[in-house]
Design a protein around this motif. Sequence first.
Motif, PDB file in Angstrom:
ATOM      1  N   VAL A 150       0.816  -1.212   0.000  1.00 55.82           N
ATOM      2  CA  VAL A 150       0.000   0.000   0.000  1.00 55.82           C
ATOM      3  C   VAL A 150       0.857   1.273   0.000  1.00 55.82           C
ATOM      4  CG1 VAL A 150      -1.756   1.301   1.273  1.00 55.82           C
ATOM      5  CG2 VAL A 150      -1.966  -1.180   1.034  1.00 55.82           C
ATOM      6  N   PRO A 151       1.939   1.381   0.802  1.00 57.93           N
ATOM      7  CA  PRO A 151       2.753   2.603   0.739  1.00 57.93           C
ATOM      8  C   PRO A 151       3.303   2.889  -0.655  1.00 57.93           C
ATOM      9  CG  PRO A 151       3.325   1.343   2.688  1.00 57.93           C
ATOM     10  CD  PRO A 151       2.423   0.479   1.869  1.00 57.93           C
ATOM     11  N   GLU A 152       3.672   1.844  -1.407  1.00 59.75           N
ATOM     12  CA  GLU A 152       4.188   2.048  -2.751  1.00 59.75           C
ATOM     13  C   GLU A 152       3.113   2.639  -3.657  1.00 59.75           C
ATOM     14  OE1 GLU A 152       4.832  -0.578  -0.889  1.00 59.75           O
ATOM     15  OE2 GLU A 152       7.005  -0.299  -0.693  1.00 59.75           O
ATOM     16  N   VAL A 153       1.868   2.195  -3.482  1.00 56.30           N
ATOM     17  CA  VAL A 153       0.771   2.752  -4.282  1.00 56.30           C
ATOM     18  C   VAL A 153       0.505   4.200  -3.872  1.00 56.30           C
ATOM     19  CG1 VAL A 153      -1.671   2.504  -4.877  1.00 56.30           C
ATOM     20  CG2 VAL A 153      -0.247   0.474  -4.612  1.00 56.30           C
ATOM     21  N   MET A 154       0.517   4.483  -2.583  1.00 58.25           N
ATOM     22  CA  MET A 154       0.327   5.855  -2.110  1.00 58.25           C
ATOM     23  C   MET A 154       1.396   6.783  -2.687  1.00 58.25           C
ATOM     24  SD  MET A 154      -0.562   4.908   1.857  1.00 58.25           S
ATOM     25  CE  MET A 154      -0.709   6.598   2.437  1.00 58.25           C
ATOM     26  N   TYR A 155       2.637   6.304  -2.715  1.00 57.30           N
ATOM     27  CA  TYR A 155       3.729   7.109  -3.257  1.00 57.30           C
ATOM     28  C   TYR A 155       3.556   7.322  -4.757  1.00 57.30           C
ATOM     29  CZ  TYR A 155       8.415   8.309  -4.859  1.00 57.30           C
ATOM     30  OH  TYR A 155       9.473   8.924  -5.466  1.00 57.30           O
ATOM     31  N   ALA A 156       3.149   6.274  -5.478  1.00 55.94           N
ATOM     32  CA  ALA A 156       2.955   6.407  -6.920  1.00 55.94           C
ATOM     33  C   ALA A 156       1.883   7.444  -7.243  1.00 55.94           C
ATOM     34  CB  ALA A 156       2.580   5.054  -7.529  1.00 55.94           C
ATOM     35  N   VAL A 157       0.819   7.464  -6.442  1.00 56.78           N
ATOM     36  CA  VAL A 157      -0.267   8.417  -6.683  1.00 56.78           C
ATOM     37  C   VAL A 157       0.161   9.839  -6.313  1.00 56.78           C
ATOM     38  CG1 VAL A 157      -2.560   9.116  -5.872  1.00 56.78           C
ATOM     39  CG2 VAL A 157      -2.113   6.733  -6.482  1.00 56.78           C
ATOM     40  N   ALA A 158       0.843   9.986  -5.198  1.00 57.59           N
ATOM     41  CA  ALA A 158       1.178  11.323  -4.704  1.00 57.59           C
ATOM     42  C   ALA A 158       2.372  11.951  -5.404  1.00 57.59           C
ATOM     43  CB  ALA A 158       1.445  11.258  -3.190  1.00 57.59           C
ATOM     44  N   ARG A 159       3.344  11.127  -5.835  1.00 54.94           N
ATOM     45  CA  ARG A 159       4.605  11.703  -6.327  1.00 54.94           C
ATOM     46  C   ARG A 159       4.976  11.284  -7.749  1.00 54.94           C
ATOM     47  NH1 ARG A 159       3.745  14.357  -2.483  1.00 54.94           N
ATOM     48  NH2 ARG A 159       5.096  14.748  -0.667  1.00 54.94           N
ATOM     49  N   ARG A 160       4.362  10.236  -8.282  1.00 58.44           N
ATOM     50  CA  ARG A 160       4.787   9.752  -9.596  1.00 58.44           C
ATOM     51  C   ARG A 160       3.664   9.769 -10.626  1.00 58.44           C
ATOM     52  NH1 ARG A 160       6.552   5.070 -10.727  1.00 58.44           N
ATOM     53  NH2 ARG A 160       8.305   5.775 -11.967  1.00 58.44           N
ATOM     54  N   GLY A 161       2.630  10.558 -10.338  1.00 60.84           N
ATOM     55  CA  GLY A 161       1.558  10.683 -11.318  1.00 60.84           C
ATOM     56  C   GLY A 161       0.790   9.408 -11.566  1.00 60.84           C
ATOM     57  N   GLY A 162       0.831   8.465 -10.608  1.00 65.18           N
ATOM     58  CA  GLY A 162       0.097   7.211 -10.761  1.00 65.18           C
ATOM     59  C   GLY A 162       0.799   6.170 -11.601  1.00 65.18           C
ATOM     60  N   ARG A 163       2.061   6.390 -11.923  1.00 67.16           N
ATOM     61  CA  ARG A 163       2.786   5.435 -12.776  1.00 67.16           C
ATOM     62  C   ARG A 163       3.322   4.270 -11.945  1.00 67.16           C
ATOM     63  NH1 ARG A 163       4.365  10.354 -14.656  1.00 67.16           N
ATOM     64  NH2 ARG A 163       6.311  10.305 -13.473  1.00 67.16           N
ATOM     65  N   ILE A 164       2.865   3.057 -12.279  1.00 69.23           N
ATOM     66  CA  ILE A 164       3.320   1.813 -11.646  1.00 69.23           C
ATOM     67  C   ILE A 164       3.699   0.857 -12.763  1.00 69.23           C
ATOM     68  CG2 ILE A 164       2.699  -0.091 -10.114  1.00 69.23           C
ATOM     69  CD1 ILE A 164       0.564   1.712  -8.884  1.00 69.23           C
ATOM     70  N   ALA A 165       4.856   0.244 -12.658  1.00 67.52           N
ATOM     71  CA  ALA A 165       5.333  -0.659 -13.712  1.00 67.52           C
ATOM     72  C   ALA A 165       4.352  -1.818 -13.908  1.00 67.52           C
ATOM     73  CB  ALA A 165       6.717  -1.191 -13.358  1.00 67.52           C
ATOM     74  N   PRO A 166       4.017  -2.167 -15.155  1.00 70.89           N
ATOM     75  CA  PRO A 166       3.059  -3.260 -15.402  1.00 70.89           C
ATOM     76  C   PRO A 166       3.475  -4.591 -14.786  1.00 70.89           C
ATOM     77  CG  PRO A 166       3.493  -2.028 -17.419  1.00 70.89           C
ATOM     78  CD  PRO A 166       4.479  -1.537 -16.395  1.00 70.89           C
ATOM     79  N   ARG A 167       4.780  -4.851 -14.740  1.00 69.78           N
ATOM     80  CA  ARG A 167       5.243  -6.150 -14.227  1.00 69.78           C
ATOM     81  C   ARG A 167       4.946  -6.332 -12.746  1.00 69.78           C
ATOM     82  NH1 ARG A 167       9.647  -2.857 -14.993  1.00 69.78           N
ATOM     83  NH2 ARG A 167      10.867  -2.374 -13.118  1.00 69.78           N
ATOM     84  N   VAL A 168       4.639  -5.234 -12.036  1.00 71.93           N
ATOM     85  CA  VAL A 168       4.369  -5.331 -10.604  1.00 71.93           C
ATOM     86  C   VAL A 168       3.172  -6.236 -10.346  1.00 71.93           C
ATOM     87  CG1 VAL A 168       3.609  -4.036  -8.573  1.00 71.93           C
ATOM     88  CG2 VAL A 168       5.450  -3.139 -10.006  1.00 71.93           C
ATOM     89  N   ALA A 169       2.145  -6.159 -11.200  1.00 68.76           N
ATOM     90  CA  ALA A 169       0.945  -6.980 -10.983  1.00 68.76           C
ATOM     91  C   ALA A 169       1.282  -8.460 -10.995  1.00 68.76           C
ATOM     92  CB  ALA A 169      -0.105  -6.658 -12.055  1.00 68.76           C
ATOM     93  N   ALA A 170       2.057  -8.885 -11.978  1.00 63.39           N
ATOM     94  CA  ALA A 170       2.405 -10.310 -12.085  1.00 63.39           C
ATOM     95  C   ALA A 170       3.347 -10.743 -10.968  1.00 63.39           C
ATOM     96  CB  ALA A 170       3.029 -10.587 -13.447  1.00 63.39           C
ATOM     97  N   VAL A 171       4.383  -9.939 -10.716  1.00 62.43           N
ATOM     98  CA  VAL A 171       5.368 -10.311  -9.695  1.00 62.43           C
ATOM     99  C   VAL A 171       4.727 -10.313  -8.313  1.00 62.43           C
ATOM    100  CG1 VAL A 171       7.544  -9.657  -8.600  1.00 62.43           C
ATOM    101  CG2 VAL A 171       7.300  -9.488 -11.078  1.00 62.43           C
ATOM    102  N   LYS A 172       3.911  -9.297  -8.013  1.00 60.17           N
ATOM    103  CA  LYS A 172       3.269  -9.222  -6.698  1.00 60.17           C
ATOM    104  C   LYS A 172       2.332 -10.404  -6.489  1.00 60.17           C
ATOM    105  CE  LYS A 172       2.605  -6.879  -2.842  1.00 60.17           C
ATOM    106  NZ  LYS A 172       3.715  -6.524  -1.933  1.00 60.17           N
ATOM    107  N   SER A 173       1.595 -10.796  -7.543  1.00 60.35           N
ATOM    108  CA  SER A 173       0.683 -11.938  -7.426  1.00 60.35           C
ATOM    109  C   SER A 173       1.435 -13.194  -7.033  1.00 60.35           C
ATOM    110  CB  SER A 173      -0.051 -12.168  -8.754  1.00 60.35           C
ATOM    111  OG  SER A 173      -0.831 -11.058  -9.116  1.00 60.35           O
ATOM    112  N   LEU A 174       2.494 -13.497  -7.762  1.00 56.33           N
ATOM    113  CA  LEU A 174       3.245 -14.719  -7.499  1.00 56.33           C
ATOM    114  C   LEU A 174       3.981 -14.658  -6.165  1.00 56.33           C
ATOM    115  CD1 LEU A 174       4.704 -15.463 -11.047  1.00 56.33           C
ATOM    116  CD2 LEU A 174       3.108 -16.886  -9.763  1.00 56.33           C
ATOM    117  N   ALA A 175       4.660 -13.531  -5.907  1.00 52.28           N
ATOM    118  CA  ALA A 175       5.466 -13.436  -4.689  1.00 52.28           C
ATOM    119  C   ALA A 175       4.598 -13.509  -3.441  1.00 52.28           C
ATOM    120  CB  ALA A 175       6.268 -12.134  -4.706  1.00 52.28           C
TER     121      ALA A 175
END
Length: 561
Positions: free
Chosen positions: A81-106
């Motif tokens: 959740v902190p990484e998502v909060m940071y992406a929204v507040a400081r990176r314009g909502g940009r999150i690498a697409p691979r995060v979804a796949a890696v986070k699911s498996l990990a």
Amino acid sequence: MVLALLVGAAAGVGAIVFRWLIRTFTLLFTGGTDYAGAGRVANPHVPWLGPYFVLFTPVVAGLLYGPLVQRFAPEARGHGVPEVMYAVARRGGRIAPRVAAVKSLASALCIGGGGSVGREGPIVQIGSALGSTLGRLVRVAEDRMRVLVACGAAGGIAATFNAPLAGVFFAMELILRDFTAEAFGMVVLSSVTASVIGRAAFGDTPFLQPPAFHVQHLSEYLLFAVLGVIAGAVGVAFSRILYLVEDACDFLWRGPEWARPAVGGLFLGALLLALPQMYGVGYPVLENAVNGKYAIGFLIVLLVGKIAATSLTIGIGGSGGVFAPSLFMGAMLGAAFGAAAHDLLPGVTGPVGAYGLIGMGAVFAGAARAPITAVIILFELTGEYSIILPLMAAIVLATLVGRALAHDTIYTLKLKRRGIDLDRPAPAAAFEGTTVRDVMEPVPRILPAGMPLAEAAAVLAASPHGVLPVVADNGAYLGVVTARRVAETLSDAAHDDANVTSVSHLPKPVTPDMDLAEALSALVAAEGAGLPVLDASGAYLEGWISHQAVLTALHRRHGDS
């Protein structure tokens, strides 16, 4: 609206896949669907090991997800959740697409292998990554990108817990941190869509089935208030211990990061052998506590054990959420408090389960400082309206206690430790009365839409900004291209024939009449050292704003004063 519906559908499907992965890995590692509620039993796959197999499951899981996270998406480590909060507040909502796949498996490997963490943090990060990816595919502006990220987070929560309202308020209160009518409408659409998909897969029943409850006596509200105060303190203590353990693991570990979860898994396995109720999320244990099946002493042991197990899981580099563990701790605390109160005041107190449910919401509120989400999610998880008044009272007190004891929440503290303060006020006073028109510069060299990346690289190398605008043949603005993206793309030989349009993106729009303080916020969140200034229609360039221009304006103002 269409994008919000698509993100909600993607998040709903993502939640189904993620829960299937957790179930599959749990079956693989333990031979059952939920080891926490089974007790100290043997794994039918390796019966000769007896219950001692739990010593090795976190090690094997760590050997699998440790290299995966380290190699492909380090941001997938931790509770998400902190990484998502940071992406929204400081990176314009940009999150690498691979995060979804890696986070699911990990996360599925971590939870299935015994990690004592929850699935809400991963599904928030998974849904948010899906929303960000869709936003980048259709090239939406940054303000819309942030809303799509929140839509993904809301959809993930809604589908996972069958809690559409809780998904909405989780996204608004914790991710966006801003209530606007347009954003609220889009997040609701996404949450409803994901919830419909989730209910089709998991059924339409409350997540928990609590015992019947009613307030025995008005004086019982004093007990709920006391529980709220204690729960708020426990929530803060959990967040502090979590990061203390993480610091200790950082201090002690000297090997490669990919091996850290496996080596640390030995210690986690020893804890699981002693207290198998800590295995995975532990919802069967939570339900047993709410239904009054445990003695007071054992409830306290489970509370302390969960704090230790979750902190250790995160500290060794595990991937999973802290929301479900906080609910678990609240259930143990509330049930123990209710049982003790019932022994002391049998004529006043109601069922132990009611105190367990109220403790769940109060501990989360104390840790996350999100009272609206806490009230809504407990109501939706149980479908029990009769607890709403004592629940609200306890949660408000827990929130106030949490705020009094600590400035940061369990989510913002992780960012604060990296030097990122999401609550830092914008420097509006320094630029009061100044607009972008007062400081904007001429448009730098533009890049035509069909320019090959190799040529664009040479132009960007000579640019002082590291970012240049891209325009169509008719002069219409198409976006910007940064030196970093061009370099990253050219490093892959398969994209040598790409042009600037394929790597362009749309930052938050800046117009000449915008306040300079607001434009500075967009500039800080953007890649590169400059942003285009667009006309009122947003179709054509009028100028350029850079950090140097803002600094010049600030220097001029201070000089005049």
